[in-house]
Design a protein around this motif. Sequence first.
Motif, PDB file in Angstrom:
ATOM      1  N   ALA A 126      40.974  45.247  45.560  1.00 61.03           N
ATOM      2  CA  ALA A 126      41.848  44.497  44.651  1.00 61.03           C
ATOM      3  C   ALA A 126      43.095  44.016  45.372  1.00 61.03           C
ATOM      4  N   LEU A 127      43.691  44.867  46.200  1.00 62.07           N
ATOM      5  CA  LEU A 127      44.878  44.470  46.965  1.00 62.07           C
ATOM      6  C   LEU A 127      44.551  43.341  47.940  1.00 62.07           C
ATOM      7  N   GLU A 128      43.422  43.466  48.613  1.00 59.00           N
ATOM      8  CA  GLU A 128      43.005  42.429  49.565  1.00 59.00           C
ATOM      9  C   GLU A 128      42.780  41.090  48.862  1.00 59.00           C
ATOM     10  N   GLU A 129      42.150  41.131  47.688  1.00 63.15           N
ATOM     11  CA  GLU A 129      41.835  39.888  46.968  1.00 63.15           C
ATOM     12  C   GLU A 129      43.075  39.106  46.567  1.00 63.15           C
ATOM     13  N   LEU A 186      45.445  32.117  41.763  1.00 65.39           N
ATOM     14  CA  LEU A 186      44.662  32.096  40.521  1.00 65.39           C
ATOM     15  C   LEU A 186      43.522  31.079  40.616  1.00 65.39           C
ATOM     16  N   LYS A 187      43.802  29.949  41.230  1.00 63.80           N
ATOM     17  CA  LYS A 187      42.771  28.917  41.378  1.00 63.80           C
ATOM     18  C   LYS A 187      41.632  29.408  42.273  1.00 63.80           C
ATOM     19  N   ARG A 188      41.977  30.106  43.353  1.00 61.63           N
ATOM     20  CA  ARG A 188      40.960  30.647  44.253  1.00 61.63           C
ATOM     21  C   ARG A 188      40.124  31.723  43.568  1.00 61.63           C
ATOM     22  N   LEU A 189      40.774  32.620  42.851  1.00 65.93           N
ATOM     23  CA  LEU A 189      40.050  33.681  42.145  1.00 65.93           C
ATOM     24  C   LEU A 189      39.101  33.107  41.095  1.00 65.93           C
ATOM     25  N   GLN A 190      39.554  32.066  40.405  1.00 60.78           N
ATOM     26  CA  GLN A 190      38.674  31.436  39.416  1.00 60.78           C
ATOM     27  C   GLN A 190      37.442  30.847  40.078  1.00 60.78           C
ATOM     28  N   ARG A 191      37.650  30.181  41.195  1.00 63.01           N
ATOM     29  CA  ARG A 191      36.533  29.550  41.912  1.00 63.01           C
ATOM     30  C   ARG A 191      35.559  30.603  42.439  1.00 63.01           C
ATOM     31  N   GLU A 192      36.087  31.669  43.011  1.00 65.35           N
ATOM     32  CA  GLU A 192      35.235  32.691  43.621  1.00 65.35           C
ATOM     33  C   GLU A 192      34.523  33.559  42.595  1.00 65.35           C
ATOM     34  N   ARG A 193      35.169  33.805  41.464  1.00 65.90           N
ATOM     35  CA  ARG A 193      34.610  34.726  40.469  1.00 65.90           C
ATOM     36  C   ARG A 193      34.006  34.022  39.256  1.00 65.90           C
ATOM     37  N   GLY A 194      34.168  32.697  39.153  1.00 60.20           N
ATOM     38  CA  GLY A 194      33.679  31.988  37.980  1.00 60.20           C
ATOM     39  C   GLY A 194      34.409  32.380  36.713  1.00 60.20           C
ATOM     40  N   LEU A 195      35.717  32.675  36.826  1.00 62.87           N
ATOM     41  CA  LEU A 195      36.502  33.164  35.697  1.00 62.87           C
ATOM     42  C   LEU A 195      36.798  32.063  34.686  1.00 62.87           C
ATOM     43  N   THR A 196      36.984  32.470  33.459  1.00 62.24           N
ATOM     44  CA  THR A 196      37.460  31.591  32.390  1.00 62.24           C
ATOM     45  C   THR A 196      38.925  31.922  32.147  1.00 62.24           C
ATOM     46  N   TYR A 197      39.787  30.887  32.135  1.00 58.38           N
ATOM     47  CA  TYR A 197      41.222  31.082  31.950  1.00 58.38           C
ATOM     48  C   TYR A 197      41.681  30.448  30.633  1.00 58.38           C
ATOM     49  N   ALA A 208      48.945  21.589  34.507  1.00 59.88           N
ATOM     50  CA  ALA A 208      48.120  20.524  35.084  1.00 59.88           C
ATOM     51  C   ALA A 208      47.540  20.936  36.432  1.00 59.88           C
ATOM     52  N   HIS A 209      48.224  21.815  37.151  1.00 62.08           N
ATOM     53  CA  HIS A 209      47.735  22.278  38.459  1.00 62.08           C
ATOM     54  C   HIS A 209      46.500  23.159  38.311  1.00 62.08           C
ATOM     55  N   LEU A 210      46.426  23.920  37.207  1.00 60.14           N
ATOM     56  CA  LEU A 210      45.392  24.930  37.072  1.00 60.14           C
ATOM     57  C   LEU A 210      44.312  24.577  36.057  1.00 60.14           C
ATOM     58  N   CYS A 211      44.666  23.798  35.024  1.00 57.49           N
ATOM     59  CA  CYS A 211      43.786  23.659  33.863  1.00 57.49           C
ATOM     60  C   CYS A 211      43.007  22.346  33.853  1.00 57.49           C
ATOM     61  N   ASP A 212      41.858  22.372  33.160  1.00 56.95           N
ATOM     62  CA  ASP A 212      41.027  21.182  32.976  1.00 56.95           C
ATOM     63  C   ASP A 212      41.411  20.452  31.687  1.00 56.95           C
ATOM     64  N   ARG A 213      41.661  21.236  30.632  1.00 58.61           N
ATOM     65  CA  ARG A 213      42.022  20.684  29.329  1.00 58.61           C
ATOM     66  C   ARG A 213      43.276  21.380  28.827  1.00 58.61           C
ATOM     67  N   ILE A 214      44.011  20.665  27.983  1.00 54.76           N
ATOM     68  CA  ILE A 214      45.325  21.137  27.538  1.00 54.76           C
ATOM     69  C   ILE A 214      45.473  20.854  26.045  1.00 54.76           C
TER      70      ILE A 214
END
Length: 263
Positions: A126-129, A186-197, A208-214
Amino acid sequence: MNEKPMIRVDNLDVIFGHGRAEVRAVRGVSLDVARGAAFGLVGESGSGKSTVLRAIARLLPGWTGSIEIDGAVLGHRRDRAAARRMQMVFQDPFGSLHPRHTINAILSEPLEIHGLDRHEPRILKALEEVGLGVELRFRYPHQISGGQRQRVAIARAMILEPEILLLDEPTSALDVSVQAEILNLLKRLQRERGLTYLMVSHNLAVVAHLCDRIAVMNRGRIVETLTVEQLRRHDVAEDYTRQLLSASAGFDRAAARSLVTYE
C-alpha cells in the motif's frame, strides 16, 4: 444490453433538524456512475455535494430514496462487505488520521476490522502504491507533510482493495503544487485498478482533470449534468454553471457574490 451502473442514486433526499429548524440539504438527487468511470459533483459550499457523498457512504442517518452499488440496494446501516467494496478519502488528511497512531497502525486498522491476514506485505504494498517509502511506516501524522498524509489516507482506503472510492475534496487542503501530484496518483490508481470514482469538489479544474462526467449542484439539487468536454468548451445550459466557470478562472469576488441560487 447496457451494463448496470456501479453507483446508482435515485431521488435522494437528506433532511437535517425538525420543525422550524428543518433543513432540506439534498433534494431529489439522482445520478448514475458507470463501472470504471470518474464522476464529479461540483458546487459552492453548502450546495449539498458532500452530503450526497456521506449518504452513499452511510455516514448519515435518515436519508430517503434509493442507493445501489453494482445493482445491490444499500440499507441505512453500514455493513462490512459493502464498506470493503467502497472506501472514502476525506478532505482533511490531518483530521482523518489518528494523531497518536503510527502510519503502520493506521494502515493495520482496516485489515484488523475486516479480518485480513498478511498485514506486513499488504502495508508495504500500500505504501509503495501511493509513492511513500517504508521509512515513514513508524512515523506519526504530525511528522510528515500534508501531501504525504493524504497519500496515507489513500493507502488506507486502497489497502482493502475496493472497487469504489468516494473522494470528498481530496486536494483542497493541500498546496497547489501538491494537488497535481495527488490528482495524478488518483488517476494512475484508477487506471491500474479499474476503480470507480465519485468525487466532490468546488474546484472545476480539479474535477475536470480527473472526471469524465460532472453534475453541478446548487441548493441541494443537481441543476445540470455535463461531460468534461462540454465543461472545457463552456458548452453549458445554466447561468449558475457559467458563473462557477467564471469564478473558477480566478478569484473573482464579484462573480462569487453574484452566484445564482435556486429556491
